[in-house]
Design an enzyme around this catalytic site. Structure first.
Site, PDB file in Angstrom:
ATOM      1  N   SER A 190      71.831 126.856  66.311  1.00 31.39           N
ATOM      2  CA  SER A 190      70.407 126.731  66.618  1.00 31.39           C
ATOM      3  C   SER A 190      69.652 127.950  66.116  1.00 31.39           C
ATOM      4  O   SER A 190      70.227 129.035  65.953  1.00 31.39           O
ATOM      5  CB  SER A 190      70.212 126.635  68.132  1.00 31.39           C
ATOM      6  OG  SER A 190      68.849 126.741  68.484  1.00 31.39           O
ATOM      7  N   TYR A 203      72.151 129.653  76.898  1.00 31.12           N
ATOM      8  CA  TYR A 203      72.193 128.738  75.746  1.00 31.12           C
ATOM      9  C   TYR A 203      72.189 129.506  74.423  1.00 31.12           C
ATOM     10  O   TYR A 203      73.014 129.254  73.534  1.00 31.12           O
ATOM     11  CB  TYR A 203      71.004 127.784  75.823  1.00 31.12           C
ATOM     12  CG  TYR A 203      70.856 126.857  74.636  1.00 31.12           C
ATOM     13  CD1 TYR A 203      71.589 125.673  74.561  1.00 31.12           C
ATOM     14  CD2 TYR A 203      69.980 127.154  73.590  1.00 31.12           C
ATOM     15  CE1 TYR A 203      71.444 124.813  73.472  1.00 31.12           C
ATOM     16  CE2 TYR A 203      69.828 126.304  72.502  1.00 31.12           C
ATOM     17  CZ  TYR A 203      70.563 125.135  72.449  1.00 31.12           C
ATOM     18  OH  TYR A 203      70.419 124.293  71.377  1.00 31.12           O
TER      19      TYR A 203
HETATM   20  P1  NAD Z   1      70.664 115.144  72.611  1.00 31.58           P
HETATM   21  O1  NAD Z   1      70.464 115.287  74.053  1.00 31.58           O
HETATM   22  O2  NAD Z   1      70.194 113.892  71.990  1.00 31.58           O
HETATM   23  O3  NAD Z   1      72.189 115.351  72.231  1.00 31.58           O
HETATM   24  C1  NAD Z   1      73.041 116.204  72.960  1.00 31.58           C
HETATM   25  C2  NAD Z   1      74.230 115.379  73.382  1.00 31.58           C
HETATM   26  O4  NAD Z   1      75.198 116.247  73.956  1.00 31.58           O
HETATM   27  C3  NAD Z   1      73.942 114.365  74.462  1.00 31.58           C
HETATM   28  O5  NAD Z   1      73.507 113.140  73.924  1.00 31.58           O
HETATM   29  C4  NAD Z   1      75.275 114.237  75.159  1.00 31.58           C
HETATM   30  O6  NAD Z   1      75.961 113.104  74.702  1.00 31.58           O
HETATM   31  C5  NAD Z   1      76.038 115.468  74.730  1.00 31.58           C
HETATM   32  N1  NAD Z   1      76.518 116.199  75.908  1.00 31.58           N
HETATM   33  C6  NAD Z   1      75.870 117.129  76.632  1.00 31.58           C
HETATM   34  N2  NAD Z   1      76.659 117.545  77.643  1.00 31.58           N
HETATM   35  C7  NAD Z   1      77.817 116.851  77.549  1.00 31.58           C
HETATM   36  C8  NAD Z   1      79.023 116.831  78.285  1.00 31.58           C
HETATM   37  N3  NAD Z   1      79.224 117.634  79.344  1.00 31.58           N
HETATM   38  N4  NAD Z   1      79.992 115.979  77.907  1.00 31.58           N
HETATM   39  C9  NAD Z   1      79.804 115.149  76.844  1.00 31.58           C
HETATM   40  N5  NAD Z   1      78.706 115.146  76.096  1.00 31.58           N
HETATM   41  C10 NAD Z   1      77.727 115.985  76.436  1.00 31.58           C
HETATM   42  O7  NAD Z   1      69.951 116.405  71.938  1.00 31.58           O
HETATM   43  P2  NAD Z   1      70.022 117.044  70.472  1.00 31.58           P
HETATM   44  O8  NAD Z   1      68.835 117.903  70.402  1.00 31.58           O
HETATM   45  O9  NAD Z   1      70.246 116.019  69.446  1.00 31.58           O
HETATM   46  O10 NAD Z   1      71.288 117.991  70.569  1.00 31.58           O
HETATM   47  C11 NAD Z   1      72.331 117.998  69.630  1.00 31.58           C
HETATM   48  C12 NAD Z   1      72.716 119.427  69.297  1.00 31.58           C
HETATM   49  O11 NAD Z   1      71.631 120.054  68.632  1.00 31.58           O
HETATM   50  C13 NAD Z   1      73.026 120.304  70.510  1.00 31.58           C
HETATM   51  O12 NAD Z   1      74.153 121.097  70.218  1.00 31.58           O
HETATM   52  C14 NAD Z   1      71.810 121.187  70.614  1.00 31.58           C
HETATM   53  O13 NAD Z   1      72.107 122.422  71.210  1.00 31.58           O
HETATM   54  C15 NAD Z   1      71.454 121.333  69.164  1.00 31.58           C
HETATM   55  N6  NAD Z   1      70.092 121.790  68.897  1.00 31.58           N
HETATM   56  C16 NAD Z   1      69.028 121.032  69.272  1.00 31.58           C
HETATM   57  C17 NAD Z   1      67.760 121.494  69.031  1.00 31.58           C
HETATM   58  C18 NAD Z   1      66.539 120.713  69.414  1.00 31.58           C
HETATM   59  O14 NAD Z   1      65.433 121.244  69.323  1.00 31.58           O
HETATM   60  N7  NAD Z   1      66.661 119.467  69.849  1.00 31.58           N
HETATM   61  C19 NAD Z   1      67.572 122.720  68.374  1.00 31.58           C
HETATM   62  C20 NAD Z   1      68.673 123.460  68.014  1.00 31.58           C
HETATM   63  C21 NAD Z   1      69.940 122.980  68.279  1.00 31.58           C
END
Ligand code: NAD
Ligand code: MG
Length: 298
Positions: A190, A203
């Site tokens: 991230s 985080y």
């Molecule tokens: P999202 O909520 O759609 O996806 C995250 C997924 O993580 C969830 O759908 C869930 O299935 C899974 N998850 C969380 N806790 C879990 C657990 N205990 N067991 C099993 N599965 C679990 O959100 P996203 O934004 O698509 O996130 C995907 C990745 O992107 C993450 O690693 C997040 O940190 C990273 N990210 C997101 C952003 C943003 O702005 N959305 C920015 C930087 C990084």
């Protein structure tokens, strides 16, 4: 398809009409209930056979960035297994349907990434179900804001590290027993790894760890022909944000501090994962590909 990911558009204008909306959902959140609905590339991603015959595992593949990546991989010709939490079954089913619509195999494995036994089993079941494994995307993640270290519970600190860091370690270790030369591991870090928010101490720390893990392991296993890289998203509209990923008062300006002045959509992340998964990135190792709308990053 009137537009696909190759269509030239003004990136500042693209999606600029989609405004984030204040809403609150319990973790992990259902994309089916998110307003506006994130663009996963359902109507735009066009595959050109870049991953034909490959077999991929994507954690957190039910929604957001993982789901957009799953759809793109499938349209590029890969069979795809996704992991997610049991309460996300509705989102997972929809994505599995989109994967199958691409004419490839979809496997769905609900379970908790904080559980080492589940993580190891996830890899074994994927290998069994797809006949092997070539691409691992460690993408599942937990983000809960907290504005005072004195109230950041041991439980949350532990759960954030288990989900974001330990699961990556357990799954990668199990996967390495199966990955052949030419395979690719892609971790989701991230912008928080470089520009941590005051309310995301736990985080942001996990995301910096993921970068270091990626760069160290990449050097260790490059001689085996296995590449490790990372993608570092900026502010992307997904269920992660309204499930206390951000304070409510920051939601409606989400993404405005980027150079493009808008939040990104999961569909804008998928091509980065496809590039790192495919053979065209054969000389790209230990790299973190920033996809963040122009926030300066190392
Ligand atoms: P999202 O909520 O759609 O996806 C995250 C997924 O993580 C969830 O759908 C869930 O299935 C899974 N998850 C969380 N806790 C879990 C657990 N205990 N067991 C099993 N599965 C679990 O959100 P996203 O934004 O698509 O996130 C995907 C990745 O992107 C993450 O690693 C997040 O940190 C990273 N990210 C997101 C952003 C943003 O702005 N959305 C920015 C930087 C990084
Ligand atoms: Mg989800």
């Amino acid at each position: 398809m009137t537009r696909d990911q190759y269509t030239f558009t003004d990136p500042a204008a693209l999606y600029a009409d989609i405004e984030p909306q204040k809403q609150r959902m319990p973790e992990p959140g259902l994309e089916a209930e998110l307003t506006p609905r994130p663009d996963l590339g359902e109507d735009t991603y066009r595959g050109t056979g870049r991953l034909r015959g490959r077999r991929a595992l994507i954690t957190g593949g039910d929604s957001g960035i993982g789901a957009a990546t799953a759809i793109a991989f499938a349209r590029e010709g890969a069979d795809v297994a996704i992991s997610y939490l049991p309460e996300e079954e509705e989102d997972a089913r929809r994505v599995a349907g989109l994967i199958r619509d691409a004419g490839v195999t979809a496997l769905t494995f609900p379970g908790d990434l904080k559980d080492a036994a589940y993580c190891r089993d996830l890899v074994e079941k994927t290998v069994e179900g797809l006949g092997g494994l070539d691409i691992l995307v460690n993408n599942g993640g937990k983000q809960i804001f907290n504005d005072d270290l004195a109230t950041l519970s041991d439980e949350q600190f532990d759960a954030t590290f288990k989900t974001n860091v330990y699961a990556m370690f357990w799954i990668t270790k199990a996967a390495l027993a199966h990955l052949e030369p030419g395979s690719s591991i892609i971790n989701t870090t991230s912008i928080q790894a470089y520009k941590p928010s005051d309310v995301l101490v736990d985080y942001a720390s996990t995301k910096a760890t993921i970068n270091a893990f990626t760069k160290a392991l990449a050097q260790q296993i490059a001689p085996r022909g296995i590449r490790v890289n990372a993608v570092a998203p900026g502010p992307i509209w997904t269920a992660l944000q309204p499930t206390d990923g951000q304070p409510q008062d920051k939601l409606d300006s989400f993404g405005e501090d980027t150079a493009l002045g808008r939040m990104g959509q999961p569909a804008e992340l998928a091509p980065a994962y496809v590039f790192l998964a495919s053979a065209e990135s054969s000389y790209v190792i230990g790299e973190t590909l920033n996809v963040n709308g122009g926030i300066p990053s190392p």
